[in-house]
Design an enzyme around this catalytic site. Structure first.
Site, mmCIF file in Angstrom:
data_model
loop_
_atom_site.group_PDB
_atom_site.id
_atom_site.type_symbol
_atom_site.label_atom_id
_atom_site.label_comp_id
_atom_site.label_asym_id
_atom_site.label_seq_id
_atom_site.Cartn_x
_atom_site.Cartn_y
_atom_site.Cartn_z
ATOM 1 N N GLY A 162 -11.096 1.394 -10.450
ATOM 2 C CA GLY A 162 -9.833 2.044 -10.403
ATOM 3 C C GLY A 162 -10.036 3.622 -10.647
ATOM 4 O O GLY A 162 -9.247 4.089 -11.153
ATOM 5 N N SER A 163 -11.295 4.272 -10.465
ATOM 6 C CA SER A 163 -11.547 5.622 -10.560
ATOM 7 C C SER A 163 -10.668 6.359 -9.686
ATOM 8 O O SER A 163 -10.151 7.403 -9.977
ATOM 9 C CB SER A 163 -13.105 5.963 -10.608
ATOM 10 O OG SER A 163 -13.609 5.816 -9.237
ATOM 11 N N ARG A 202 -3.528 -16.334 3.398
ATOM 12 C CA ARG A 202 -3.468 -14.808 3.243
ATOM 13 C C ARG A 202 -2.036 -14.520 3.310
ATOM 14 O O ARG A 202 -1.534 -13.504 2.883
ATOM 15 C CB ARG A 202 -4.248 -14.056 4.409
ATOM 16 C CG ARG A 202 -5.886 -13.959 4.091
ATOM 17 C CD ARG A 202 -6.426 -13.306 5.005
ATOM 18 N NE ARG A 202 -8.023 -13.482 4.929
ATOM 19 C CZ ARG A 202 -8.680 -12.940 3.970
ATOM 20 N NH1 ARG A 202 -8.307 -11.780 3.404
ATOM 21 N NH2 ARG A 202 -9.854 -13.185 4.004
ATOM 22 N N ARG A 245 -9.200 -7.032 -0.383
ATOM 23 C CA ARG A 245 -8.603 -8.121 0.452
ATOM 24 C C ARG A 245 -8.250 -7.793 1.789
ATOM 25 O O ARG A 245 -7.623 -6.690 1.949
ATOM 26 C CB ARG A 245 -7.571 -9.046 -0.420
ATOM 27 C CG ARG A 245 -7.848 -9.555 -1.492
ATOM 28 C CD ARG A 245 -8.777 -10.619 -1.485
ATOM 29 N NE ARG A 245 -8.573 -11.688 -0.686
ATOM 30 C CZ ARG A 245 -9.539 -12.656 -0.576
ATOM 31 N NH1 ARG A 245 -10.507 -12.613 -0.836
ATOM 32 N NH2 ARG A 245 -9.300 -13.630 0.313
ATOM 33 N N LEU A 270 -6.037 -7.234 4.809
ATOM 34 C CA LEU A 270 -4.696 -7.338 4.942
ATOM 35 C C LEU A 270 -4.118 -7.764 6.265
ATOM 36 O O LEU A 270 -5.005 -6.957 7.540
ATOM 37 C CB LEU A 270 -3.975 -6.096 4.762
ATOM 38 C CG LEU A 270 -4.136 -5.704 2.918
ATOM 39 C CD1 LEU A 270 -3.723 -4.230 3.013
ATOM 40 C CD2 LEU A 270 -3.330 -6.888 2.248
ATOM 41 N N ASN A 314 -6.041 3.924 3.257
ATOM 42 C CA ASN A 314 -7.006 3.455 2.352
ATOM 43 C C ASN A 314 -8.008 4.677 2.383
ATOM 44 O O ASN A 314 -7.986 5.655 3.060
ATOM 45 C CB ASN A 314 -8.024 2.410 3.388
ATOM 46 C CG ASN A 314 -8.983 1.971 2.741
ATOM 47 O OD1 ASN A 314 -8.933 1.692 1.482
ATOM 48 N ND2 ASN A 314 -10.071 1.738 3.421
ATOM 49 N N HIS A 329 -12.129 5.242 2.282
ATOM 50 C CA HIS A 329 -13.604 4.627 2.457
ATOM 51 C C HIS A 329 -14.695 5.502 2.295
ATOM 52 O O HIS A 329 -14.675 6.769 2.688
ATOM 53 C CB HIS A 329 -13.713 3.995 4.012
ATOM 54 C CG HIS A 329 -14.789 3.477 4.347
ATOM 55 N ND1 HIS A 329 -14.965 2.104 4.193
ATOM 56 C CD2 HIS A 329 -15.861 3.861 4.989
ATOM 57 C CE1 HIS A 329 -16.205 1.570 4.573
ATOM 58 N NE2 HIS A 329 -16.794 2.780 5.088
ATOM 59 N N VAL A 339 -10.352 -3.705 10.201
ATOM 60 C CA VAL A 339 -10.734 -3.045 8.947
ATOM 61 C C VAL A 339 -11.706 -1.876 9.081
ATOM 62 O O VAL A 339 -12.165 -1.435 10.186
ATOM 63 C CB VAL A 339 -11.407 -3.926 7.922
ATOM 64 C CG1 VAL A 339 -10.775 -5.035 7.496
ATOM 65 C CG2 VAL A 339 -12.727 -4.291 8.840
ATOM 66 N N ASP A 340 -11.270 -0.673 8.475
ATOM 67 C CA ASP A 340 -11.848 0.621 8.177
ATOM 68 C C ASP A 340 -11.783 1.341 9.713
ATOM 69 O O ASP A 340 -12.587 2.002 10.226
ATOM 70 C CB ASP A 340 -13.539 0.532 7.986
ATOM 71 C CG ASP A 340 -13.834 -0.130 6.744
ATOM 72 O OD1 ASP A 340 -12.673 0.172 5.818
ATOM 73 O OD2 ASP A 340 -14.636 -0.721 6.505
HETATM 74 C C1 4DW Z 1 -11.978 -3.524 3.343
HETATM 75 C C2 4DW Z 1 -12.564 -4.294 4.490
HETATM 76 C C3 4DW Z 1 -12.925 -5.599 4.335
HETATM 77 C C4 4DW Z 1 -12.913 -6.160 3.157
HETATM 78 C C5 4DW Z 1 -12.495 -5.806 2.035
HETATM 79 C C6 4DW Z 1 -12.060 -4.414 2.085
HETATM 80 C C7 4DW Z 1 -11.661 -1.996 3.474
HETATM 81 C C8 4DW Z 1 -10.164 -1.857 2.968
HETATM 82 C C9 4DW Z 1 -9.298 -2.763 3.293
HETATM 83 C C10 4DW Z 1 -8.965 -3.515 2.468
HETATM 84 N N1 4DW Z 1 -7.860 -4.285 3.150
HETATM 85 C C11 4DW Z 1 -7.787 -4.035 4.278
HETATM 86 C C12 4DW Z 1 -8.566 -2.875 4.576
HETATM 87 C C13 4DW Z 1 -8.305 -2.312 5.877
HETATM 88 O O1 4DW Z 1 -9.532 -1.347 6.143
HETATM 89 N N2 4DW Z 1 -7.987 -2.765 6.788
HETATM 90 C C14 4DW Z 1 -7.025 -3.886 6.508
HETATM 91 N N3 4DW Z 1 -7.077 -4.411 5.420
HETATM 92 N N4 4DW Z 1 -6.359 -4.374 7.588
HETATM 93 C C15 4DW Z 1 -13.277 -7.754 2.864
HETATM 94 O O2 4DW Z 1 -13.871 -8.115 3.883
HETATM 95 N N5 4DW Z 1 -12.842 -8.410 2.046
HETATM 96 C C16 4DW Z 1 -12.881 -10.044 1.805
HETATM 97 C C17 4DW Z 1 -12.897 -10.072 0.485
HETATM 98 C C18 4DW Z 1 -13.716 -9.816 -0.593
HETATM 99 C C19 4DW Z 1 -13.597 -10.100 -1.927
HETATM 100 O O3 4DW Z 1 -12.636 -10.468 -2.383
HETATM 101 O O4 4DW Z 1 -14.416 -9.516 -2.757
HETATM 102 C C20 4DW Z 1 -11.943 -10.926 2.415
HETATM 103 O O5 4DW Z 1 -12.109 -11.902 2.632
HETATM 104 O O6 4DW Z 1 -10.793 -10.277 2.338
HETATM 105 C C1 GAR Z 2 -14.365 3.667 -3.706
HETATM 106 O O1 GAR Z 2 -15.794 4.149 -3.452
HETATM 107 C C2 GAR Z 2 -13.813 3.321 -2.439
HETATM 108 O O2 GAR Z 2 -13.959 4.389 -1.544
HETATM 109 C C3 GAR Z 2 -14.323 1.913 -2.121
HETATM 110 O O3 GAR Z 2 -14.611 1.297 -3.179
HETATM 111 C C4 GAR Z 2 -14.655 2.165 -4.392
HETATM 112 C C5 GAR Z 2 -13.664 1.930 -5.392
HETATM 113 O O4 GAR Z 2 -13.788 2.518 -6.423
HETATM 114 N N1 GAR Z 2 -13.693 1.413 -0.978
HETATM 115 C C6 GAR Z 2 -14.069 0.734 -0.007
HETATM 116 O O5 GAR Z 2 -15.407 0.452 0.230
HETATM 117 C C7 GAR Z 2 -13.301 0.011 0.997
HETATM 118 N N2 GAR Z 2 -13.838 -0.218 2.199
HETATM 119 P P1 GAR Z 2 -12.757 2.647 -7.580
HETATM 120 O O6 GAR Z 2 -12.158 1.154 -7.764
HETATM 121 O O7 GAR Z 2 -13.522 3.458 -8.676
HETATM 122 O O8 GAR Z 2 -11.646 3.566 -7.019
#
Ligand code: 4DW
Ligand code: GAR
Length: 204
Positions: A14-15, A67, A93, A95, A109, A111, A146-147
């Site tokens: 959560g930074s 989900r 997670r 979405l 988001n 990234h 995603v992303d």
């Molecule tokens: C992101 C992408 C994939 C996973 C986790 C994070 C990037 C940010 C994001 C979160 N939820 C999103 C996004 C996004 O960019 N676009 C959409 N939703 N639609 C990932 O693969 N997560 C897996 C679980 C990881 C865990 O619980 O540690 C998952 O199965 O969801």
């Molecule tokens: C951050 O670096 C953010 O960009 C990244 O997770 C970290 C969360 O840090 N997000 C992703 O990689 C999404 N794909 P935080 O919990 O300290 O804010």
């Protein structure tokens, strides 16, 4: 003027949430945090929110069969809190289409790479491996892929010869903490629009 009611979704440290909390602590900032929600009940970010006196909710994805039902519970909490905008800040997670279209153009988001370069995980390791001179971070609208989604703001950092994954991640994170509140300010001020799938930032 009323401040934009913003919910922040987290899974961990959560930074970025903290940077948003700090920005919103200024009464002149055009947004306020109406809810911090984590899918991980033990997330450190929830303690940061609690310390700031903000409403928190833990909605553990593990307690739902799929989900869609998890996302319905998340949407319920967001609506109950009156959220007008939803920021993912280290929320882990994926979405689905249903949630993303419900919150279409109100879901953002951050990234840790200069998208479209290095989507996915381990971005810093892959950036170093590829030998890029510039790394960075991206604030973008969320789409079902995603992303992906229109870019709102990016910040670049130069990669040095002696950078490690950790040193690079730390410098990129510093920039994340600047551009996420900045993006929130622009959105709350009504300066961000999407045209033809691309973001237009007024005065940029
Ligand atoms: C992101 C992408 C994939 C996973 C986790 C994070 C990037 C940010 C994001 C979160 N939820 C999103 C996004 C996004 O960019 N676009 C959409 N939703 N639609 C990932 O693969 N997560 C897996 C679980 C990881 C865990 O619980 O540690 C998952 O199965 O969801
Ligand atoms: C951050 O670096 C953010 O960009 C990244 O997770 C970290 C969360 O840090 N997000 C992703 O990689 C999404 N794909 P935080 O919990 O300290 O804010």
């Amino acid at each position: 003027m009323a401040r934009l009611k913003t919910a922040v979704l987290i899974s961990g440290h959560g930074s970025n949430l903290q940077a948003l909390i700090d920005a919103c602590a200024d009464p002149a900032f055009p947004a306020e945090i109406c809810l911090v929600l984590s899918n991980k009940p033990g997330a450190a970010g929830l303690d940061r929110a609690k310390a700031a006196g903000l409403p928190i909710k833990a909605v553990s994805h593990r307690e739902f069969a799929d989900r869609e039902s998890f996302e319905a519970a998340v949407s319920f909490e967001l609506e109950a809190a009156g959220a007008e905008l939803v920021l993912l800040a280290g929320f882990m997670r994926v979405l689905t289409e249903g949630f993303v279209s419900k919150w279409q153009d109100r879901l953002i988001n951050i990234h840790p790479s200069l998208l479209p370069a290095f989507p996915g995980l381990d971005t810093h390791a892959r950036a170093l491996e590829a030998g890029v001179a510039q790394a960075g971070c991206t604030v973008h609208f969320v789409r079902a892929d995603v992303d992906a989604g229109p870019t709102i703001l990016q910040a670049a950092v130069s990669v040095t010869n002696d950078d490690t994954e950790e040193s690079l991640a730390a410098r990129v994170l510093e920039q994340e903490h600047k551009i996420y509140p900045e993006a929130l300010r622009l959105i709350a001020d009504g300066k961000v629009t999407i045209s033809d799938g691309k973001v237009i930032v007024e005065d940029a």
